[in-house]
Design a protein around this motif. Structure first.
Motif, PDB file in Angstrom:
ATOM      1  N   ASP A  14       0.860  -1.184   0.039  1.00 18.49           N
ATOM      2  CA  ASP A  14       0.186   0.050   0.269  1.00 18.49           C
ATOM      3  C   ASP A  14       0.775   1.181   0.056  1.00 18.49           C
ATOM      4  OD1 ASP A  14      -1.616   2.154   0.324  1.00 18.49           O
ATOM      5  OD2 ASP A  14      -3.004   0.860   1.948  1.00 18.49           O
ATOM      6  N   GLU A  15       0.664   2.046  -1.105  1.00 18.80           N
ATOM      7  CA  GLU A  15       1.655   3.007  -1.357  1.00 18.80           C
ATOM      8  C   GLU A  15       1.692   4.178  -0.122  1.00 18.80           C
ATOM      9  OE1 GLU A  15       4.300   4.168  -3.461  1.00 18.80           O
ATOM     10  OE2 GLU A  15       4.328   1.894  -3.837  1.00 18.80           O
ATOM     11  N   LYS A  16       0.574   4.368   0.329  1.00 17.42           N
ATOM     12  CA  LYS A  16       0.304   5.358   1.512  1.00 17.42           C
ATOM     13  C   LYS A  16       1.210   5.236   2.551  1.00 17.42           C
ATOM     14  CE  LYS A  16      -3.308   3.374   4.615  1.00 17.42           C
ATOM     15  NZ  LYS A  16      -4.606   3.300   4.813  1.00 17.42           N
ATOM     16  N   TYR A  17       1.752   4.030   2.743  1.00 13.17           N
ATOM     17  CA  TYR A  17       2.803   3.875   3.959  1.00 13.17           C
ATOM     18  C   TYR A  17       4.113   4.522   3.565  1.00 13.17           C
ATOM     19  CZ  TYR A  17      -0.835   1.369   6.331  1.00 13.17           C
ATOM     20  OH  TYR A  17      -1.929   0.925   6.810  1.00 13.17           O
ATOM     21  N   ARG A  18       4.484   4.585   2.116  1.00 15.66           N
ATOM     22  CA  ARG A  18       5.812   4.838   1.731  1.00 15.66           C
ATOM     23  C   ARG A  18       6.362   6.200   2.352  1.00 15.66           C
ATOM     24  NH1 ARG A  18       9.030   3.403  -2.448  1.00 15.66           N
ATOM     25  NH2 ARG A  18       7.253   2.173  -3.318  1.00 15.66           N
ATOM     26  N   GLU A  19       5.562   7.229   2.270  1.00 19.25           N
ATOM     27  CA  GLU A  19       6.201   8.552   2.802  1.00 19.25           C
ATOM     28  C   GLU A  19       6.424   8.603   4.433  1.00 19.25           C
ATOM     29  OE1 GLU A  19       4.738  13.273   2.965  1.00 19.25           O
ATOM     30  OE2 GLU A  19       4.185  12.035   1.358  1.00 19.25           O
ATOM     31  N   PRO A  20       5.441   7.785   5.278  1.00 16.94           N
ATOM     32  CA  PRO A  20       5.880   8.021   6.748  1.00 16.94           C
ATOM     33  C   PRO A  20       6.894   6.984   6.941  1.00 16.94           C
ATOM     34  CG  PRO A  20       3.069   7.504   6.122  1.00 16.94           C
ATOM     35  CD  PRO A  20       4.166   7.511   4.848  1.00 16.94           C
ATOM     36  N   ILE A  21       7.082   6.009   6.235  1.00 13.36           N
ATOM     37  CA  ILE A  21       8.309   5.164   6.525  1.00 13.36           C
ATOM     38  C   ILE A  21       9.635   5.814   6.093  1.00 13.36           C
ATOM     39  CG2 ILE A  21       9.427   3.147   5.778  1.00 13.36           C
ATOM     40  CD1 ILE A  21       6.795   1.820   5.471  1.00 13.36           C
ATOM     41  N   ILE A  22       9.587   6.480   5.019  1.00 15.08           N
ATOM     42  CA  ILE A  22      10.899   7.152   4.643  1.00 15.08           C
ATOM     43  C   ILE A  22      11.314   8.487   5.608  1.00 15.08           C
ATOM     44  CG2 ILE A  22      11.594   8.769   2.853  1.00 15.08           C
ATOM     45  CD1 ILE A  22      10.303   6.869   0.855  1.00 15.08           C
ATOM     46  N   PHE A  23       9.978   9.032   5.894  1.00 14.40           N
ATOM     47  CA  PHE A  23      10.224  10.314   6.608  1.00 14.40           C
ATOM     48  C   PHE A  23      10.778   9.727   8.112  1.00 14.40           C
ATOM     49  CE2 PHE A  23       8.549  12.976  10.219  1.00 14.40           C
ATOM     50  CZ  PHE A  23       9.168  14.388   9.790  1.00 14.40           C
ATOM     51  N   GLN A  24      10.290   8.680   8.636  1.00 11.22           N
ATOM     52  CA  GLN A  24      10.866   8.126  10.058  1.00 11.22           C
ATOM     53  C   GLN A  24      12.109   7.572   9.882  1.00 11.22           C
ATOM     54  OE1 GLN A  24       7.795   6.536  12.410  1.00 11.22           O
ATOM     55  NE2 GLN A  24       9.320   5.141  13.638  1.00 11.22           N
ATOM     56  N   GLU A  25      12.495   6.961   8.786  1.00 15.74           N
ATOM     57  CA  GLU A  25      13.914   6.555   8.688  1.00 15.74           C
ATOM     58  C   GLU A  25      14.827   7.808   8.623  1.00 15.74           C
ATOM     59  OE1 GLU A  25      16.062   2.922   6.327  1.00 15.74           O
ATOM     60  OE2 GLU A  25      14.397   4.285   5.064  1.00 15.74           O
ATOM     61  N   MET A  26      14.554   8.818   8.304  1.00 17.65           N
ATOM     62  CA  MET A  26      15.277   9.896   7.809  1.00 17.65           C
ATOM     63  C   MET A  26      15.412  10.804   9.413  1.00 17.65           C
ATOM     64  SD  MET A  26      13.715  11.745   4.466  1.00 17.65           S
ATOM     65  CE  MET A  26      14.779  13.303   4.781  1.00 17.65           C
ATOM     66  N   GLU A  27      14.384  10.775  10.169  1.00 17.11           N
ATOM     67  CA  GLU A  27      14.210  11.445  11.487  1.00 17.11           C
ATOM     68  C   GLU A  27      14.836  10.584  12.578  1.00 17.11           C
ATOM     69  OE1 GLU A  27      13.021  14.517  12.164  1.00 17.11           O
ATOM     70  OE2 GLU A  27      13.278  14.840  10.141  1.00 17.11           O
ATOM     71  N   GLN A  28      14.601   9.340  12.597  1.00 14.71           N
ATOM     72  CA  GLN A  28      15.100   8.593  13.741  1.00 14.71           C
ATOM     73  C   GLN A  28      16.253   7.384  13.238  1.00 14.71           C
ATOM     74  OE1 GLN A  28      11.710   6.242  15.177  1.00 14.71           O
ATOM     75  NE2 GLN A  28      12.983   5.000  16.422  1.00 14.71           N
ATOM     76  N   LYS A  29      17.321   7.867  14.113  1.00 15.68           N
ATOM     77  CA  LYS A  29      18.520   7.007  13.542  1.00 15.68           C
ATOM     78  C   LYS A  29      18.582   5.565  13.723  1.00 15.68           C
ATOM     79  CE  LYS A  29      21.613  10.959  14.592  1.00 15.68           C
ATOM     80  NZ  LYS A  29      22.884  11.501  15.303  1.00 15.68           N
ATOM     81  N   ASN A  30      17.658   5.112  14.906  1.00 17.11           N
ATOM     82  CA  ASN A  30      17.805   3.690  15.006  1.00 17.11           C
ATOM     83  C   ASN A  30      16.414   3.022  14.488  1.00 17.11           C
ATOM     84  OD1 ASN A  30      15.904   4.916  16.811  1.00 17.11           O
ATOM     85  ND2 ASN A  30      16.421   3.310  18.384  1.00 17.11           N
ATOM     86  N   PHE A  31      15.862   3.730  13.426  1.00 12.84           N
ATOM     87  CA  PHE A  31      14.842   3.003  12.750  1.00 12.84           C
ATOM     88  C   PHE A  31      15.156   2.712  11.193  1.00 12.84           C
ATOM     89  CE2 PHE A  31      11.464   3.313   9.648  1.00 12.84           C
ATOM     90  CZ  PHE A  31      10.494   2.145  10.051  1.00 12.84           C
ATOM     91  N   HIS A  32      15.039   1.601  10.601  1.00 12.69           N
ATOM     92  CA  HIS A  32      15.458   1.374   9.278  1.00 12.69           C
ATOM     93  C   HIS A  32      14.214   0.492   8.478  1.00 12.69           C
ATOM     94  CE1 HIS A  32      19.072   2.002  11.313  1.00 12.69           C
ATOM     95  NE2 HIS A  32      19.042   1.137  12.038  1.00 12.69           N
ATOM     96  N   TYR A  33      14.164   0.800   7.258  1.00 12.18           N
ATOM     97  CA  TYR A  33      13.257   0.140   6.328  1.00 12.18           C
ATOM     98  C   TYR A  33      14.159  -0.654   5.558  1.00 12.18           C
ATOM     99  CZ  TYR A  33      10.036  -1.103   2.944  1.00 12.18           C
ATOM    100  OH  TYR A  33       9.178  -1.836   1.750  1.00 12.18           O
ATOM    101  N   ALA A  34      14.121  -2.008   5.565  1.00 14.89           N
ATOM    102  CA  ALA A  34      14.985  -2.782   4.864  1.00 14.89           C
ATOM    103  C   ALA A  34      14.399  -3.140   3.508  1.00 14.89           C
ATOM    104  CB  ALA A  34      15.323  -4.185   5.698  1.00 14.89           C
ATOM    105  N   GLY A  35      13.195  -2.910   3.063  1.00 19.39           N
ATOM    106  CA  GLY A  35      12.589  -3.185   2.000  1.00 19.39           C
ATOM    107  C   GLY A  35      12.185  -4.855   2.000  1.00 19.39           C
ATOM    108  N   GLU A  36      11.624  -5.170   0.764  1.00 22.62           N
ATOM    109  CA  GLU A  36      11.450  -6.696   0.633  1.00 22.62           C
ATOM    110  C   GLU A  36      12.588  -7.468   0.690  1.00 22.62           C
ATOM    111  OE1 GLU A  36       8.106  -9.536  -1.684  1.00 22.62           O
ATOM    112  OE2 GLU A  36       8.739  -7.664  -2.547  1.00 22.62           O
ATOM    113  N   VAL A  37      12.626  -8.626   1.406  1.00 21.14           N
ATOM    114  CA  VAL A  37      13.655  -9.512   1.718  1.00 21.14           C
ATOM    115  C   VAL A  37      13.282 -10.810   0.976  1.00 21.14           C
ATOM    116  CG1 VAL A  37      15.353 -10.675   3.048  1.00 21.14           C
ATOM    117  CG2 VAL A  37      14.819  -8.276   3.526  1.00 21.14           C
ATOM    118  N   PRO A  38      13.921 -11.292   0.138  1.00 21.15           N
ATOM    119  CA  PRO A  38      13.634 -12.738  -0.365  1.00 21.15           C
ATOM    120  C   PRO A  38      13.443 -13.675   0.848  1.00 21.15           C
ATOM    121  CG  PRO A  38      15.442 -11.701  -1.599  1.00 21.15           C
ATOM    122  CD  PRO A  38      15.321 -10.963  -0.531  1.00 21.15           C
ATOM    123  N   PHE A  39      12.692 -14.617   0.599  1.00 27.66           N
ATOM    124  CA  PHE A  39      12.363 -15.782   1.655  1.00 27.66           C
ATOM    125  C   PHE A  39      13.765 -16.327   2.076  1.00 27.66           C
ATOM    126  CE2 PHE A  39      11.615 -20.184   2.551  1.00 27.66           C
ATOM    127  CZ  PHE A  39      10.786 -19.888   3.748  1.00 27.66           C
TER     128      PHE A  39
END
Length: 380
Positions: free
Chosen positions: A246-271
């Motif tokens: 759901d694309e509506k979550y992209r901006e909040p995730i990116i923003f939080q990753e920029m603002e919070q040093k210990n939060f990371h979005y690793a994307g989709e990881v193969p099984f």
């Protein structure tokens, strides 16, 4: 005993650009283990990568690709029935509610084959999936247009559940729902995974707090973002993994990753690479809506890797509570407090992780699961 099986699924786990689902994972793992034991294993799947009509071999299993239909499997019913017949397996296995459930049941009943169907979630035994769950997402005009087609899809998959030779349930709740909805009995058949080496109990410091899933409304990823924000001063690293469904979550995730040093979005990881993440994780967080999950693969993978689960709602068959392998809170504020407690208490994390590992090794090893499957098949 029958020793040829065909798994009927929407997509295949090893294909590129597919969003990993629980049924996809389990049909792949069960099939791989059966192939290792000398079974003839096939998969019928749809292609989204221009593989229509192709046949591929993956780890001793043959994968047959059919055209993907935007408007659902019923559009390809003739081709699906033909492929089921061409493969000519002794047993056909399908997981989750879809028109392919009914098609497979129709084919096996007509051709003296055996059909095993498995539920894929806590709501997996309910009638009216397409009318009650899918149609409400459409606009008023589309609801009118699509109602007959959705009604038909419901009748088709319900026919499949009623006429399967065996129905598998992941939990006691699903088993009870099967009896209530279809007045038939089933068998408890859990999910399984390979058992990792005991060395996975050694965790890095600071602890890694993991969230894994499709990033969509039902998984409530915004609650993990809020959790990480509430605990940003803790000595821990917060990682979110999953397909951005759901694309509506992209901006909040990116923003939080920029603002919070210990939060990371690793994307989709193969099984196949997820074991690396579970090996270094200290906690798994689940924020999914109430009564949605069945027996999540990520719970089993976490426990096998010695990772306690802190869950907002889901606790299949009360495993978390009974075995003290995490917390089920039912409340977001309490969820935050429990995660904080475990971040700060290394001994408690380790104790829960060890219990989780012992429990999961005994209950969810793929070899034990397939042993059960083979014994059931002897009675077909």
């Amino acid at each position: 005993m029958s020793n040829s099986i065909c798994f009927v699924n929407d997509l295949f786990l090893k294909d590129k650009n597919v969003v990993t689902t629980g049924p996809m994972v389990q049909m792949y793992l069960i099939g791989k283990e059966l192939a290792n034991r000398g079974w003839q294993v096939s998969h019928i799947v749809h292609s989204r990568n221009n593989k229509d009509g192709m046949i591929e071999e993956h780890e001793g299993m043959y994968v047959y690709y059919l055209p993907y239909h935007r408007y659902g499997e019923l559009m390809g019913i003739r081709l699906i029935l033909k492929k089921l017949n061409d493969i000519n397996a002794d047993i056909y296995y399908q997981r989750g509610r879809s028109p392919m459930t009914g098609m497979t049941a129709y084919f096996t009943n007509k051709n003296s084959k055996k059909f095993v169907w498995s539920s894929a979630g806590e709501g997996g035994m309910a009638r009216g999936k397409y009318i009650k769950e899918q149609l409400k997402k459409k606009s008023p005009l589309r609801k009118i247009v699509l109602f007959p087609y959705f009604w038909l899809q419901d009748r088709v998959y319900e026919y499949g559940i009623k006429n399967a030779d065996i129905v598998f349930a992941q939990t006691e709740y699903q088993l009870n729902e099967l009896k209530k909805e279809f007045n038939r009995d089933g068998i408890i058949f859990r999910s399984g995974h390979p058992i990792p080496d005991i060395s996975v109990l050694k965790k890095p410091n600071p602890p890694v707090v993991l969230w894994v899933g499709a990033i969509k409304k039902s998984k409530q990823p915004e609650l993990f973002l809020e959790l990480a924000k509430n605990l940003k001063s803790e000595k821990a690293e917060f990682y979110m993994i999953g397909n951005l469904s759901d694309e509506k979550y992209r901006e909040p995730i990116i923003f939080q990753e920029m603002e919070q040093k210990n939060f990371h979005y690793a994307g989709e990881v193969p099984f196949k690479k997820m074991t690396e993440w579970f090996s270094k994780a200290s906690l798994l967080i689940n924020t999914t809506m109430k009564d949605y999950e069945g027996l999540p693969n990520v719970f089993i993978q976490s426990w096998l890797h010695g990772v306690p689960v802190v869950s907002l709602h889901s606790d299949p068959d009360d495993f978390i509570k009974k075995h003290e392998i995490g917390y089920q809170t039912g409340d977001f504020i309490l969820l935050v407090e429990r995660v904080k407690e475990l971040i700060r208490n290394l001994d408690l994390r380790n104790e829960m992780g060890k219990r989780a590992r012992d429990f999961a090794v005994n209950e969810f090893g793929i070899k034990k699961l397939v042993d059960q499957f083979v014994e059931i098949c002897k009675e077909l």
